[in-house]
Design a protein around this motif. Structure first.
Motif, short mmCIF file in Angstrom:
data_model
loop_
_atom_site.label_atom_id
_atom_site.label_comp_id
_atom_site.label_asym_id
_atom_site.label_seq_id
_atom_site.Cartn_x
_atom_site.Cartn_y
_atom_site.Cartn_z
N GLU A 101 8.92 17.03 -13.40
CA GLU A 101 8.90 15.73 -14.07
C GLU A 101 8.04 14.73 -13.29
O GLU A 101 7.26 13.97 -13.87
CB GLU A 101 10.34 15.22 -14.24
CG GLU A 101 10.52 13.73 -14.53
CD GLU A 101 9.88 13.27 -15.84
OE1 GLU A 101 9.48 14.11 -16.65
OE2 GLU A 101 9.77 12.04 -16.02
N VAL B 181 11.21 10.03 -14.81
CA VAL B 181 12.61 9.83 -15.17
C VAL B 181 13.46 10.47 -14.07
O VAL B 181 13.76 11.66 -14.10
CB VAL B 181 12.94 10.44 -16.54
CG1 VAL B 181 14.41 10.22 -16.89
CG2 VAL B 181 12.05 9.84 -17.62
N ARG C 275 2.89 7.59 -16.03
CA ARG C 275 4.12 6.87 -16.37
C ARG C 275 5.13 7.03 -15.23
O ARG C 275 4.92 7.82 -14.30
CB ARG C 275 4.71 7.39 -17.68
CG ARG C 275 5.11 8.84 -17.64
CD ARG C 275 5.80 9.31 -18.91
NE ARG C 275 5.98 10.75 -18.85
CZ ARG C 275 6.99 11.35 -18.24
NH1 ARG C 275 7.93 10.65 -17.64
NH2 ARG C 275 7.08 12.67 -18.21
N ALA D 68 4.43 15.67 -13.78
CA ALA D 68 4.02 15.38 -15.17
C ALA D 68 3.86 13.88 -15.37
O ALA D 68 2.91 13.41 -16.00
CB ALA D 68 5.03 15.95 -16.15
N ALA E 32 0.54 11.74 -16.40
CA ALA E 32 0.49 10.90 -17.60
C ALA E 32 0.43 9.42 -17.26
O ALA E 32 0.33 8.58 -18.15
CB ALA E 32 1.72 11.20 -18.47
N GLU F 29 14.87 8.08 -22.65
CA GLU F 29 14.09 8.79 -21.63
C GLU F 29 12.93 9.48 -22.33
O GLU F 29 13.12 10.11 -23.38
CB GLU F 29 14.96 9.84 -20.94
CG GLU F 29 16.00 9.24 -20.01
CD GLU F 29 16.87 10.28 -19.31
OE1 GLU F 29 16.87 11.46 -19.76
OE2 GLU F 29 17.53 9.92 -18.34
N ASP F 30 11.75 9.37 -21.74
CA ASP F 30 10.60 10.06 -22.30
C ASP F 30 10.27 11.25 -21.43
O ASP F 30 10.36 11.17 -20.20
CB ASP F 30 9.38 9.12 -22.33
CG ASP F 30 9.58 7.99 -23.33
OD1 ASP F 30 10.35 8.20 -24.29
OD2 ASP F 30 8.99 6.92 -23.14
N SER F 31 9.91 12.33 -22.04
CA SER F 31 9.44 13.45 -21.24
C SER F 31 8.18 13.98 -21.91
O SER F 31 7.97 13.81 -23.11
CB SER F 31 10.51 14.54 -21.17
OG SER F 31 10.73 15.06 -22.45
N ALA F 32 7.33 14.59 -21.09
CA ALA F 32 6.09 15.15 -21.63
C ALA F 32 5.80 16.44 -20.91
O ALA F 32 6.20 16.60 -19.75
CB ALA F 32 4.93 14.17 -21.40
#
Ligand code: SF4
Ligand code: SF4
Ligand code: SF4
Ligand code: SF4
Lengths: 265, 370
Positions: A150, A162, A159, A153, A157, B284-287
Motif C-alpha cells: 500500500e 492508508v 497519494r 502503491a 500514485a 479508504e481508497d486503494s489502487a
C-alpha cells in the motif's frame, strides 16, 4: 512520440536488523512483478546484485542505527533520497536491540562475543528518525505485506498511504473478533498499539504483543493498571512494554515505571 | 397487543419458522456460541441456538456460563450489534478502472441479500430504528443500508433476564419489544423444553406465524410471559441517572470528571465499535500498483481516533478528554438535536467491552453529582 517517462527508482537499505522486513517485500510474490514493472529497483541486497549509485525516488530503510558508521551512512542515503520511508520496529523505534539502551552494552558484548574488544558499537540502538528527517514510518515486527505494498502503491500514485495510526482494537472489532481481555481476562496490548497487523494475536486467542509500537495517543499507564488487576506482576508488566518497540517513548516510559526502583505496586 | 392475538409456538415451530425463512430466500442469522461469546451468525435450525448458555457481564468483563436450564434465549446482550450486517464494517462504494486514457467508474450495485434476524432484543430494535433515522432519512440516505433494511425480517425476543451492564429500563427502550418486529417471542421454560408466546408485528409475520403456531395462548400463558418481562425490567444491572441528560452534558463541558475519565480512557475506540447506534464511517481508497484499478471503501470509524476530527493543520479533538466528551455528549445530548432521540438504548455493550470497564452510567452519575 512522447518518450516513456523514467520509472521511479526504489532503493531498499539495511541497517541493524534481522532482514525480516525486507523479506516481507520479497514475500509479496503476487505483487512483486507489478512492483518490478512499475519501479526500477535500484538497490536491494536481498533480491538483486547490482548496486546503483545516484539518486532514488523512494528509499525504504530497514534497521536501526547502532554504529558510528551507520550514523554516517544514513545521512548519505537521506541526501540521495527524495522520499525516505522507514520500515519495521528497528527502523522506527530501535528494535529489540534497543534493549541495550536499558543496560550497559559492554555487558551484553561480553556475554555474547569471545573477544568483545573487537566490537565497535554505540551504546544505544536508535531509530532512523533520530538521525535524519523521515517522510513516513511503517511500523511492525515485521511490517505487514499489505501495508508495505500500500505504501509503495500510494507513493506511485502520489497519494497518502492508508496506514491508520489508531489502535489494534479497531482492527480487532472490524474483523469481529472476540476481545481476549474482556472475554478471557488475557492482558492485551492492543488498546495502546498501532493497527496494521490485522489483529493476528487476538484472532489466535492471545493478547497483542505490541509489535506495531504505540498507537497515536497511547494511555499505557491505564492499560498497565488493568493488566495488573488481571494478574500481571511487575516483571511481566515491564517485559510487556520492553520488547520490539522498547525504545518507543510511550512504551519506554511505561516499562521504566515498572523498574524495581520505580514500581508502585 | 391483545392476548387473543398471541399464539403458542413450540421449539419445533421455531425450527419450522427458521426453515420457512430460509426457503423464502432469507439469510437467517441468530445468536450462536462462538469464540467464547454469544455472537450472531448464520443458522439453519434451532439446534444451533445457544440452548443452556448464559453470560455474566460487568465493566470490562464477559464470561459465557452454563445457565443450568435448557432455555434457548437465557443470555443477554450479544457481543456484537446487528449493525455488523445492516451497516457492515467495510462497504465498497465504487471502483474505477483505467483503459489507456479512459477512466470508468463502476458504481457498487445495491446489495441483494435478504436478512432474517432471530432473537433481536428490545434495545437492539430501538437501535435499528435509530440507525434507520440516521441512514435512511434526510438528504443523503445510505443506499446499501436502505436496501438491506427494506428486506429485513425481524424475530424479536423479550428478555427473560437482565445482564449485569443492561440499563434499557432507564432509557425507556426495553426489556419488552413493543414495535419494529415482524414476530416477537417470549420464552416460557417448561418441563419438556421451552415454548414461546408469540405475537405478530407485521402482516408478513402474521402469515408465517399462522403456519408455525400450535394454538392460541391461554390467559395464564400470556400472564406468565408478562411476568417474566416485568421481572427482567426490575433487575437491570445498571441504571442511567434520571436527569435531563441533554441539559446536564451541554451545561458541563468543563466538568472535572472529563479529566478523570481521560486518565482512564485508552482512546481505543471499542465502545463505538460495539455500540449498536454508532454509525460513523470514513472512506479508504486503494489502487493497484499499475494504477489501472482503484476502489473506494467505506469503513467504520470512531470519534476516538485522531483522524476523525482531522482538518487542515491537525485534529480538533487532540486530547482524550475532548474525545471521550464527544462520544458521550453525542450519544446522550446532541443526538437528540440531530435525530430527535437519545443515541443510547441502554444495551450495556460499551461498558462490557471497554477493556478498562469505563461505565457510561457511572460517568453521567459523577457529572450529575455536581
Ligand atoms: S483483544 Fe486486544 S486488540 Fe482486540 S479489542 Fe481486546 S484489547 Fe483490543
Ligand atoms: S452507548 Fe453503550 S449502552 Fe448506549 S447504546 Fe451504545 S453501547 Fe449500548
Ligand atoms: S459517538 Fe462518535 S462514533 Fe458514535 S456516532 Fe457519535 S461521533 Fe460517531
Ligand atoms: S471508553 Fe473504554 S472502550 Fe471507549 S475508548 Fe475509552 S477505554 Fe476504549
Amino acid at each position: 512520440m512522447t518518450p516513456t517517462p523514467r520509472k521511479p527508482r526504489l532503493a531498499v537499505w539495511k541497517f541493524a536488523s534481522c532482514d525480516g522486513c525486507q523479506l516481507s517485500l520479497l514475500d509479496c510474490e503476487d505483487e512483486l512483478l507489478d512492483i518490478a514493472a512499475a519501479i526500477d529497483i535500484a538497490y536491494f541486497p536481498e533480491a538483486a546484485r547490482g548496486v546503483i549509485r545516484g539518486r532514488y525516488d523512494l528509499s525504504l530503510v530497514e534497521g536501526s542505527v547502532t554504529t558510528a558508521h551507520d550514523a554516517e551512512r544514513i545521512r548519505d542515503i537521506r541526501a540521495r533520497s527524495r522520499v525516505l520511508v522507514t520500515i519495521g520496529a528497528c527502523a522506527t523505534a530501535g528494535g529489540i536491540q534497543a534493549l541495550r539502551n536499558f543496560a550497559d552494552v559492554r555487558d551484553y558484548a561480553a556475554a555474547v562475543y569471545p573477544d568483545p574488544a573487537h566490537i565497535d558499537t554505540l551504546a544505544t540502538s536508535t531509530p532512523i528518525a533520530d538521525h535524519v528527517p523521515v517522510d513516513f514510518e511503517l511500523r511492525g515486527c515485521p511490517v505487514s505485506k499489505r501495508q508495505l505494498v500500500e505504501t509503495i502503491a500510494a507513493h506511485l500514485a502520489g497519494r497518502r498511504p492508508v496506514v491508520p495510526a489508531h489502535s489494534v482494537c479497531i482492527e480487532c472489532k472490524l474483523r469481529g473478533l472476540t476481545c481476549v481481555m474482556v472475554a478471557r481476562g488475557t492482558p492485551c496490548l492492543g488498546p495502546v498499539t498501532q493497527a496494521g497487523c490485522g489483529a493476528i494475536c487476538p484472532a489466535h486467542d492471545r493478547g497483542c504483543y505490541g509489535c506495531f509500537g504505540p498507537m497515536e495517543t497511547p494511555n499505557a499507564a491505564a492499560l498497565a493498571e488493568r493488566a495488573r488487576e488481571l494478574g500481571l506482576g511487575q516483571d511481566e508488566l515491564r517485559r510487556a512494554f520492553r520488547s520490539f518497540n522498547a525504545a518507543a517513548p510511550a512504551f519506554r516510559e511505561e516499562s521504566e515505571r515498572h523498574d524495581d526502583q520505580n514500581d508502585q505496586g | 397487543m391483545e392476548p387473543e392475538d398471541r399464539v403458542i409456538v413450540a421449539i419445533a415451530g421455531l425450527n419450522a419458522l427458521i426453515g420457512a425463512l430460509d426457503r423464502d430466500g432469507y439469510r437467517v442469522l441468530g445468536p450462536t456460541v462462538r469464540d467464547g461469546v454469544i455472537a450472531c451468525g448464520d443458522i439453519s435450525g434451532v439446534d444451533e441456538l445457544p440452548a443452556g448458555w448464559s453470560d455474566e457481564q460487568d465493566g470490562g468483563r464477559y464470561r459465557l456460563t452454563r445457565s443450568g436450564a435448557e432455555t434457548i434465549f437465557g443470555f443477554t446482550s450479544g457481543a456484537q450489534a446487528w449493525k455488523r450486517f445492516l451497516h457492515p464494517p467495510r462497504q465498497r462504494l465504487w471502483r474505477a478502472t483505467r483503459d489507456g486514457d479512459r477512466v470508468r467508474v463502476h458504481a457498487e450495485p445495491a446489495p441483494d441479500e435478504r436478512f432474517a434476524f432471530i432473537g433481536v432484543r428490545a434495545c437492539d430494535l430501538h437501535a435499528i430504528a435509530i440507525q434507520d433515522r440516521v441512514l435512511t432519512e434526510g438528504a443523503y440516505p445510505d443506499p446499501f443500508y436502505t436496501a438491506r433494511r427494506k428486506e429485513l425480517f425481524i424475530v424479536a425476543v423479550n428478555c427473560a433476564r437482565a445482564g449485569g451492564t443492561c440499563f434499557c429500563t432507564s432509557m425507556g427502550t426495553g426489556p419488552a419489544a413493543t414495535s419494529g418486529f415482524d414476530i416477537a417471542l417470549t420464552e416460557l421454560p417448561g418441563e419438556g423444553g421451552s415454548s414461546f408466546v408469540a405475537q405478530a408485528g407485521s402482516p408478513r409475520g402474521a402469515a408465517l406465524l399462522r403456519d408455525v403456531a400450535d394454538r392460541p395462548a391461554t390467559a395464564e400463558e400470556c400472564a406468565a410471559a408478562e411476568a417474566i418481562v416485568a421481572r427482567t425490567a426490575a433487575s437491570m444491572g445498571r441504571a442511567m441517572p434520571d436527569h435531563d441528560l441533554r441539559a446536564l452534558l451541554l451545561d458541563n463541558p468543563d466538568h472535572p470528571r472529563w479529566d478523570d475519565v481521560a486518565d482512564r480512557c485508552l482512546t481505543c475506540g471499542n465502545c463505538t465499535m460495539v455500540c449498536p447506534t454508532c454509525f460513523c464511517t470514513t472512506t479508504e481508497d486503494s489502487a493497484d500498483l499499475s494504477g489501472t484499478e482503484s476502489t473506494r471503501t467505506q469503513r467504520w470509524e470512531s470519534c476516538f481516533t485522531m483522524d476523525f476530527s482531522y482538518i487542515h493543520g491537525g485534529s480538533v479533538r487532540a486530547s482524550s478528554r475532548a474525545r471521550y466528551r464527544q462520544w458521550m455528549t453525542h450519544k446522550l445530548a446532541t443526538w437528540i438535536d440531530q435525530f430527535g432521540t437519545s443515541g443510547c438504548v441502554g444495551c450495556g455493550r460499551c461498558i462490557t467491552w471497554c477493556p478498562v470497564g469505563i461505565d457510561i452510567t457511572e460517568e453521567v452519575a459523577a457529572i450529575a453529582q455536581g
